[in-house]
Motif scaffolding. Structure first.
Motif, mmCIF file in Angstrom:
data_model
loop_
_atom_site.group_PDB
_atom_site.id
_atom_site.type_symbol
_atom_site.label_atom_id
_atom_site.label_comp_id
_atom_site.label_asym_id
_atom_site.label_seq_id
_atom_site.Cartn_x
_atom_site.Cartn_y
_atom_site.Cartn_z
ATOM 1 N N ILE A 93 0.851 -1.190 0.000
ATOM 2 C CA ILE A 93 0.000 0.000 0.000
ATOM 3 C C ILE A 93 0.883 1.235 0.000
ATOM 4 O O ILE A 93 1.785 1.365 0.836
ATOM 5 C CB ILE A 93 -0.934 0.018 1.224
ATOM 6 C CG1 ILE A 93 -1.821 -1.228 1.251
ATOM 7 C CG2 ILE A 93 -1.798 1.278 1.219
ATOM 8 C CD1 ILE A 93 -2.700 -1.317 2.478
ATOM 9 N N GLU A 94 0.607 2.135 -0.932
ATOM 10 C CA GLU A 94 1.290 3.422 -0.989
ATOM 11 C C GLU A 94 0.245 4.525 -0.875
ATOM 12 O O GLU A 94 -0.726 4.546 -1.640
ATOM 13 C CB GLU A 94 2.069 3.565 -2.302
ATOM 14 C CG GLU A 94 3.174 2.525 -2.480
ATOM 15 C CD GLU A 94 3.800 2.582 -3.861
ATOM 16 O OE1 GLU A 94 3.243 3.297 -4.728
ATOM 17 O OE2 GLU A 94 4.816 1.909 -4.088
ATOM 18 N N LEU A 95 0.429 5.427 0.083
ATOM 19 C CA LEU A 95 -0.502 6.529 0.295
ATOM 20 C C LEU A 95 0.087 7.801 -0.308
ATOM 21 O O LEU A 95 1.163 8.247 0.099
ATOM 22 C CB LEU A 95 -0.776 6.715 1.791
ATOM 23 C CG LEU A 95 -1.413 5.521 2.514
ATOM 24 C CD1 LEU A 95 -1.546 5.805 3.996
ATOM 25 C CD2 LEU A 95 -2.762 5.185 1.919
ATOM 26 N N TYR A 96 -0.635 8.366 -1.287
ATOM 27 C CA TYR A 96 -0.238 9.605 -1.937
ATOM 28 C C TYR A 96 -1.182 10.727 -1.493
ATOM 29 O O TYR A 96 -2.117 10.502 -0.712
ATOM 30 C CB TYR A 96 -0.284 9.462 -3.460
ATOM 31 C CG TYR A 96 0.733 8.502 -4.028
ATOM 32 C CD1 TYR A 96 1.931 8.953 -4.554
ATOM 33 C CD2 TYR A 96 0.494 7.119 -4.054
ATOM 34 C CE1 TYR A 96 2.864 8.077 -5.092
ATOM 35 C CE2 TYR A 96 1.417 6.236 -4.574
ATOM 36 C CZ TYR A 96 2.601 6.728 -5.097
ATOM 37 O OH TYR A 96 3.525 5.848 -5.623
ATOM 38 N N ASP A 97 -0.945 11.900 -2.018
ATOM 39 C CA ASP A 97 -1.815 13.034 -1.740
ATOM 40 C C ASP A 97 -3.023 12.961 -2.670
ATOM 41 O O ASP A 97 -2.956 13.360 -3.826
ATOM 42 C CB ASP A 97 -1.054 14.350 -1.966
ATOM 43 C CG ASP A 97 -1.896 15.550 -1.567
ATOM 44 O OD1 ASP A 97 -2.921 15.353 -0.900
ATOM 45 O OD2 ASP A 97 -1.515 16.673 -1.934
#
Length: 765
Positions: free
Chosen positions: A243-247
């Motif tokens: 999981i990668e959380l971006y803006d």
């Protein structure tokens, strides 16, 4: 020069108007607010294709970032080609090219990838048979609409590519849309497919399609990342994902599938503790993600509670807004994930509330259909995990109903919870039945439902049966707000040291077992009344031998005695045939004065069979009205506990009614045999393999599988039975000791009371 053409559809939307002017190419829907517009300088190519009696126009335009994309307009009359061609030349300086379609129905051809468009052309072989040339177009796909591009084959079968497309919510009702397509790319004839270092033609094309579709591309920097490791495991959709959380969005990256989910498409977040010491982290989605043929509206992640540290890449503005001073989160991994998601997505995280089960669990183990899972009673909703997850808000619940469990050998130990919803769309009322709940959970679950003011339709109190209807849910508790670590509220708080200490110091809060537990016992009239209300047949409650053990009377039941009937009970609903019989019986007797009684019934049956469907409609309508009347009366009908006051048939003596002794709730739970352990473990698996199997056939099938097992295969269940028997013997010994001590204390108390009474008597003299 401007022109407006009506009744033109934009692919992916509805029908509207197309406006061709010197400055813009614009389209607007006639029924929705959908619009599309681009400047004339962005129009670079146009193709005209006739398909059947209509034609469609494909226009290639440049986007703001310089990339080319395709817009398709449908619904042109074939005779309007010259007019459209003239408009494009005058307004956009673009030649409209006629494109021929291959309508032979061939399913194979030559692919061409240009810009973001994948085109398949039919295969035309040269006269000498040595070359394959592209013929007319068979199909074209816009790669910007592709959500997944997957290599389905593995090993030697690395030749199958699957494309999945985004679901379009703007289409008109009952419209068809392409959601998935697979195609086979033949390998080179002399290629060694067992050599994994060599890429097949399909793998080369797959890489080009990924690049054209921008599936793997990500804009911006990663704020927080959770790698696929032993601390988390995806249960839905299944597989290994990081999981990668971006803006603005999160990205789930797996070995085959890659998902991008906007934060605006997330409706709720949950962090729920599991009985095994781990936790569920759930992301509820407004738009489901697709993995193959399966849609997933919930991301269910199993997370551990081991200590961990995750880095945060926050800018100064985000740090000031969140109040975060450190650039990392430390603590339990489950808490870190909840904090990170709340901080970055801006969504609240719901956690378990005050409910605790009999074993101090925050969830109730049970089954939904053939799937085992956990039912979490939260502050404002029920959530069941995990395949597929079910979320039911209290405000959606019309009523709940306790039902006896029909499982073999477990009718006295388990019950079902049926949740009826107020509205379920066009399908009417909907019901979820959570089965196999241990009876020890009954008083705690009943208390929870009463506190939430949820209507219970069949609950028996000590003073008689009573229908609970105390209004709708009026719970004001909100979701968990992950604020500072100093907050310590039942409904809102942070995942910090305070909660960790509270989890370690928590004590069991089980309530005492009450007599209400006996409501689910055999022989209750509640189930019978419920079946009558639904028009279901009433079956025997227990086998004759079982009933014989419960009775205290030594004399057998006399022949001719009937079960007491409440004279105040609603009159049963009549069927359409019975209404027809009552309307025609007198007529038959009038026409046949000497007809026998049995012959009247035969004659009525023959007349009913001879009726057409139209002839039966009036009687079926009357039967439906009478059934509605009966169900309405049954809603307010409360079956009495004692029917001794009911009228007795003439010439019969009213038998003495003796109540069966109540079972001591403190008595040990009986030991289960090895077959019962096997049945509990394998029944759901057998049911899943045979979805249409009946209950009786399921029991028979389970028995056959048990008989076919070898002694070694049965040994684990024999060991479980031996352990349970040892447990039962220990608990029975302690129970007998407790009863003996209680009896002795009761005897001493009675003796003391007798002495006091004598003393008082002497003083009075």
């Amino acid at each position: 020069m401007a022109s407006t053409i009506d009744n033109i559809g934009l692919y992916g939307s509805t029908v509207g108007k197309l406006n061709l002017s010197t400055s813009t190419l614009a389209w607007s829907s006639a029924t929705t607010s959908d619009k599309y517009s681009t400047t004339s300088s962005n129009v670079v190519h146009a193709e005209w294709t006739v398909y059947g009696k209509m034609a469609y126009l494909r226009v290639t335009v440049k986007d703001s970032d310089g990339k080319k994309s395709l817009r398709r307009f449908d619904g042109f009359a074939t005779s309007s080609f010259d007019s459209v061609k003239s408009q494009f030349l005058t307004n956009y300086d673009v030649e409209v090219v006629k494109t021929k379609m291959d309508l032979t129905g061939a399913s194979y051809g030559l692919p061409t990838l240009k810009d973001s468009r994948l085109t398949f052309n039919s295969n035309e072989v040269s006269p000498d048979g040595t070359e394959n040339n592209p013929g007319p177009e068979m199909m074209s796909l816009e790669m910007s609409e592709v959500s997944q591009c997957v290599m389905r084959g593995t090993g030697k079968d690395r030749n199958l590519i699957e494309l999945q497309f985004q679901d379009n919510d703007n289409l008109e009702k009952n419209s068809d849309q392409l959601v998935q397509i697979s195609f086979y790319v033949p390998p080179e004839a002399d290629m060694d497919l067992s050599d994994r270092s060599l890429k097949t033609t399909a793998e080369d094309l797959h890489a080009e399609l990924l690049q054209a579709s921008n599936i793997n591309s990500a804009t911006g920097s990663i704020i927080c990342e959770f790698k696929s490791d032993t601390l988390m495991k995806f249960l839905s959709p299944s597989g290994k994902y990081g999981i990668e959380l971006y803006d603005g969005y999160l990205r789930m990256q797996g070995s085959k599938y890659d998902f991008k989910i906007k934060y605006t498409d997330i409706s709720r977040l949950f962090l729920l503790n599991r009985p095994d010491g781990r936790a569920f982290f759930i992301v509820a989605l407004e738009k489901a993600v697709r993995q193959g043929q399966q849609k997933h509206s919930y991301l269910v992640i199993q997370v551990d509670k081991n200590d961990s540290t995750v880095a945060l890449n926050l800018d100064e503005e985000a740090k000031n807004k969140s109040g975060m001073k450190d650039e990392k989160l430390s603590g339990k991994f489950s808490n870190i994930m909840a904090k990170a998601f709340k901080l970055i997505t801006g969504k609240k995280v719901f956690v378990t509330g005050k409910f605790r089960g009999y074993r101090d669990y925050e969830a109730i183990p049970c089954s939904l259909k053939a799937n085992d899972g956990l039912l979490y009673p939260l502050e404002k909703q029920f959530i069941w995990l995990h395949r597929p997850p079910v979320l039911v808000r209290f405000e959606e619940i019309s009523s709940v109903e306790f039902q006896r469990y029909g499982g073999s050998g477990a009718s006295g130990r388990n019950f079902d919870l049926a949740i009826n919803l107020r509205n379920a769309g066009d399908g009417g009322s909907k019901e979820y039945v959570f089965s196999g709940i241990e009876k020890t959970e009954f008083p705690l679950l009943k208390q929870f439902l009463n506190e939430k003011k949820i209507k219970i339709t069949n609950l028996r109190e000590d003073n008689g049966r009573k229908s609970y209807n105390e209004g709708d849910s009026d719970d004001n508790a909100g979701p968990l707000d992950l604020g500072s670590a100093d907050e310590d509220s039942e409904d809102d708080g942070d995942y910090g040291d305070a909660d960790a200490k509270k989890e370690q110091d928590a004590e069991s809060s089980d309530d005492d077992m009450s007599d209400d537990d006996d409501d689910m016992s055999e022989g209750s009239d509640v189930e019978e009344a419920r079946k009558r209300a639904r028009g279901e047949p009433i079956t025997a409650k227990a086998p004759a031998k079982k009933r014989a053990k419960k009775t205290t009377s030594s004399s057998p039941r006399k022949k001719g005695t009937k079960k007491k009937k409440d004279p105040n009970a609603p009159k049963r609903a009549q069927t359409s045939f019975l209404i027809f019989s009552n309307a025609n019986r007198a007529k038959i007797k009038e026409e046949n004065p000497d007809i026998a009684f049995g012959a009247v019934a035969t004659k009525l049956s023959e007349m009913w069979k001879a009726c057409t469907e139209d002839d039966k409609i009036p009687y079926e309508e009357k039967a439906a009205e009478d059934k509605a009347r009966y169900q309405k009366e049954m809603e307010s009908y409360v079956p009495p506990d004692d029917l001794s006051d009911a009228p007795t048939p003439k010439g019969k003596k009213s038998p003495t009614k003796k109540k069966a002794a109540k079972k001591d709730p403190n008595a040990p739970k009986n030991a289960k045999g090895s077959y019962m352990f096997f049945s509990t473990a394998k029944r759901a698996e057998i049911k899943a393999e045979n979805p249409d199997i009946s209950f009786g056939e399921l029991s028979k099938k389970t028995g056959e599988v048990w008989k076919s097992l070898s002694v070694e295969d049965k040994q684990p269940f024999e060991d479980l039975a031996a352990e349970d028997k040892e447990r039962y013997n220990k608990e029975t010994e302690a129970y007998k000791k407790m009863k003996k001590e209680a009896l002795a204390m009761s005897s001493d108390s009675s003796s003391d009371d007798s002495d006091d009474s004598d003393s008082d008597s002497d003083d009075s003299d």
